[in-house]
Design a protein around this motif. Sequence first.
Motif, mmCIF file in Angstrom:
data_model
loop_
_atom_site.group_PDB
_atom_site.id
_atom_site.type_symbol
_atom_site.label_atom_id
_atom_site.label_comp_id
_atom_site.label_asym_id
_atom_site.label_seq_id
_atom_site.Cartn_x
_atom_site.Cartn_y
_atom_site.Cartn_z
ATOM 1 N N ALA A 1 -32.533 4.945 27.153
ATOM 2 C CA ALA A 1 -31.212 5.572 27.004
ATOM 3 C C ALA A 1 -30.404 4.739 26.015
ATOM 4 O O ALA A 1 -30.353 3.511 26.122
ATOM 5 C CB ALA A 1 -30.494 5.661 28.343
ATOM 6 N N ARG A 2 -29.760 5.429 25.063
ATOM 7 C CA ARG A 2 -28.976 4.731 24.049
ATOM 8 C C ARG A 2 -27.728 5.531 23.732
ATOM 9 O O ARG A 2 -27.770 6.767 23.681
ATOM 10 C CB ARG A 2 -29.804 4.530 22.779
ATOM 11 N N ALA A 3 -26.634 4.830 23.509
ATOM 12 C CA ALA A 3 -25.385 5.451 23.072
ATOM 13 C C ALA A 3 -25.199 5.178 21.587
ATOM 14 O O ALA A 3 -25.113 4.016 21.175
ATOM 15 C CB ALA A 3 -24.212 4.895 23.868
ATOM 16 N N HIS A 4 -25.147 6.244 20.787
ATOM 17 C CA HIS A 4 -24.944 6.124 19.346
ATOM 18 C C HIS A 4 -23.473 6.403 19.036
ATOM 19 O O HIS A 4 -22.962 7.484 19.368
ATOM 20 C CB HIS A 4 -25.796 7.141 18.588
ATOM 21 N N VAL A 5 -22.802 5.473 18.401
ATOM 22 C CA VAL A 5 -21.446 5.720 17.916
ATOM 23 C C VAL A 5 -21.561 6.406 16.558
ATOM 24 O O VAL A 5 -22.237 5.902 15.651
ATOM 25 C CB VAL A 5 -20.651 4.413 17.799
ATOM 26 N N VAL A 6 -20.924 7.575 16.434
ATOM 27 C CA VAL A 6 -21.014 8.378 15.211
ATOM 28 C C VAL A 6 -19.647 8.393 14.536
ATOM 29 O O VAL A 6 -18.746 9.134 14.949
ATOM 30 C CB VAL A 6 -21.471 9.818 15.528
ATOM 31 N N PRO A 7 -19.461 7.593 13.501
ATOM 32 C CA PRO A 7 -18.173 7.585 12.793
ATOM 33 C C PRO A 7 -18.096 8.731 11.789
ATOM 34 O O PRO A 7 -19.119 9.214 11.295
ATOM 35 C CB PRO A 7 -18.179 6.231 12.082
ATOM 36 N N PHE A 8 -16.896 9.172 11.494
ATOM 37 C CA PHE A 8 -16.706 10.210 10.480
ATOM 38 C C PHE A 8 -15.306 10.084 9.892
ATOM 39 O O PHE A 8 -14.375 9.605 10.548
ATOM 40 C CB PHE A 8 -16.918 11.614 11.068
ATOM 41 N N ALA A 9 -15.173 10.515 8.651
ATOM 42 C CA ALA A 9 -13.875 10.490 7.984
ATOM 43 C C ALA A 9 -12.951 11.512 8.625
ATOM 44 O O ALA A 9 -13.359 12.635 8.920
ATOM 45 C CB ALA A 9 -14.049 10.793 6.498
ATOM 46 N N ASN A 10 -11.710 11.104 8.858
ATOM 47 C CA ASN A 10 -10.707 11.988 9.443
ATOM 48 C C ASN A 10 -9.698 12.352 8.357
ATOM 49 O O ASN A 10 -8.832 11.546 8.018
ATOM 50 C CB ASN A 10 -10.005 11.303 10.604
ATOM 51 N N PRO A 11 -9.804 13.552 7.784
ATOM 52 C CA PRO A 11 -8.901 13.924 6.688
ATOM 53 C C PRO A 11 -7.456 14.085 7.114
ATOM 54 O O PRO A 11 -6.556 14.082 6.280
ATOM 55 C CB PRO A 11 -9.487 15.247 6.180
ATOM 56 N N LEU A 12 -7.213 14.221 8.416
ATOM 57 C CA LEU A 12 -5.839 14.381 8.892
ATOM 58 C C LEU A 12 -5.097 13.050 8.926
ATOM 59 O O LEU A 12 -3.884 13.002 8.706
ATOM 60 C CB LEU A 12 -5.829 15.024 10.278
ATOM 61 N N ALA B 1 -14.387 8.469 15.547
ATOM 62 C CA ALA B 1 -15.769 8.353 16.017
ATOM 63 C C ALA B 1 -15.947 9.125 17.315
ATOM 64 O O ALA B 1 -15.016 9.252 18.118
ATOM 65 C CB ALA B 1 -16.155 6.887 16.228
ATOM 66 N N ASN B 2 -17.132 9.661 17.499
ATOM 67 C CA ASN B 2 -17.586 10.223 18.758
ATOM 68 C C ASN B 2 -18.823 9.440 19.205
ATOM 69 O O ASN B 2 -19.289 8.541 18.502
ATOM 70 C CB ASN B 2 -17.951 11.704 18.614
ATOM 71 N N LEU C 1 -9.923 22.282 21.021
ATOM 72 C CA LEU C 1 -11.222 21.918 21.567
ATOM 73 C C LEU C 1 -12.216 21.558 20.476
ATOM 74 O O LEU C 1 -13.010 20.639 20.633
ATOM 75 C CB LEU C 1 -11.796 23.064 22.405
ATOM 76 N N MET C 2 -12.196 22.310 19.378
ATOM 77 C CA MET C 2 -13.154 22.110 18.300
ATOM 78 C C MET C 2 -12.511 22.480 16.983
ATOM 79 O O MET C 2 -11.658 23.368 16.930
ATOM 80 C CB MET C 2 -14.409 22.982 18.484
ATOM 81 N N SER C 3 -12.954 21.817 15.920
ATOM 82 C CA SER C 3 -12.478 22.119 14.579
ATOM 83 C C SER C 3 -13.616 21.961 13.593
ATOM 84 O O SER C 3 -14.429 21.026 13.706
ATOM 85 C CB SER C 3 -11.324 21.189 14.189
ATOM 86 N N SER C 4 -13.675 22.854 12.615
ATOM 87 C CA SER C 4 -14.695 22.737 11.581
ATOM 88 C C SER C 4 -14.428 21.575 10.634
ATOM 89 O O SER C 4 -15.261 21.276 9.774
ATOM 90 C CB SER C 4 -14.804 24.046 10.788
ATOM 91 N N LEU C 5 -13.273 20.904 10.781
ATOM 92 C CA LEU C 5 -13.005 19.700 9.996
ATOM 93 C C LEU C 5 -13.824 18.512 10.485
ATOM 94 O O LEU C 5 -14.007 17.542 9.754
ATOM 95 C CB LEU C 5 -11.515 19.328 10.068
ATOM 96 N N PHE C 6 -14.297 18.573 11.733
ATOM 97 C CA PHE C 6 -14.958 17.416 12.337
ATOM 98 C C PHE C 6 -16.322 17.796 12.924
ATOM 99 O O PHE C 6 -16.531 17.694 14.136
ATOM 100 C CB PHE C 6 -14.074 16.826 13.438
ATOM 101 N N PRO C 7 -17.288 18.217 12.094
ATOM 102 C CA PRO C 7 -18.574 18.662 12.639
ATOM 103 C C PRO C 7 -19.642 17.580 12.716
ATOM 104 O O PRO C 7 -20.737 17.835 13.212
ATOM 105 C CB PRO C 7 -18.999 19.728 11.626
ATOM 106 N N VAL C 8 -19.328 16.365 12.256
ATOM 107 C CA VAL C 8 -20.375 15.365 12.058
ATOM 108 C C VAL C 8 -21.121 15.049 13.346
ATOM 109 O O VAL C 8 -22.358 15.037 13.390
ATOM 110 C CB VAL C 8 -19.783 14.078 11.442
ATOM 111 N N ALA C 9 -20.397 14.764 14.433
ATOM 112 C CA ALA C 9 -21.073 14.368 15.669
ATOM 113 C C ALA C 9 -21.832 15.527 16.307
ATOM 114 O O ALA C 9 -22.885 15.316 16.928
ATOM 115 C CB ALA C 9 -20.069 13.779 16.650
ATOM 116 N N GLU C 10 -21.314 16.756 16.162
ATOM 117 C CA GLU C 10 -22.042 17.920 16.684
ATOM 118 C C GLU C 10 -23.368 18.098 15.937
ATOM 119 O O GLU C 10 -24.386 18.464 16.538
ATOM 120 C CB GLU C 10 -21.194 19.185 16.558
#
Length: 254
Positions: free
Chosen positions: A229-240, A246-247, A59-68
């Motif tokens: 209302a706006r949808a922001h695409v939030v990219p992040f590096a995926n170390p896996l 992106a979220n 459900l969640m991982s500390s590897l991918f906190p950027v969008a949160e």
Amino acid sequence: MRGEGRRPGHRRVASRPVGVRFEELAWRETPIGLISLRRRRDPSLGVEVYEVKLDDEFLMSSLFPVAEIELARLGLAPLAGHGLDVVVGGLGLGYTARTALSDDRVGSLLVVEAIEDVIDWHRRELLPFAAGLASDARTRFVRADFFAAVADGTGFDPGEPGRRFHAVLLDVDHSPRNVLHPAHAAFYTPDGLRRLAAHLHPDGVFALWSDDPPDPAFGEALAAVFRTARAHVVPFANPLTGGESANTVYVAQR
């Protein structure tokens, strides 16, 4: 958090052995499965990773906190003034709530979480990156079903029914289309969003985390209720994968 239980189950808390690469810190049986918090050492990245699982699903991982983190930053950005009253729906690993508290304009933070054990993780400071969240004088935890609080009109503060807030930041379901329980689906309709908007001050903000790309149909539902209302695409590096993921963070303002 993503993975809300609806009745008490079995709970276990583990102590951490020295030198292990994997440890289950806590788990609880719920009607939707076994929710667990675990910590592991990733030798390839050289970091400790904290993960929340529902049975075998991550459900969640500390590897991918950027969008949160961006959920809090983007959600609070349109607001002016100080003494902001903020609701976080879904506590999880605490990134959104902790980021909200780092904004000195925030005067109070009400965290609505359905699973008592998740709140307990933070009270016991099992998550070092969220340290100080539970002890901050502005924080208050409410064990409740976020969606039921919206649907029945009572709102998020049991001590003050009908209380309004400057921002509501929500991270529970995977996306508006991929919900964890069928009862949540009605929230993402114009009627459900209108009920949510009634708990916001004029110019108040609703922000939502989603694991899916921007959904035009949900964007239309937001536009039917909110002034912007706006949808922001939030990219992040995926170390896996060694690539990028992106979220989406939706931000809507009355």
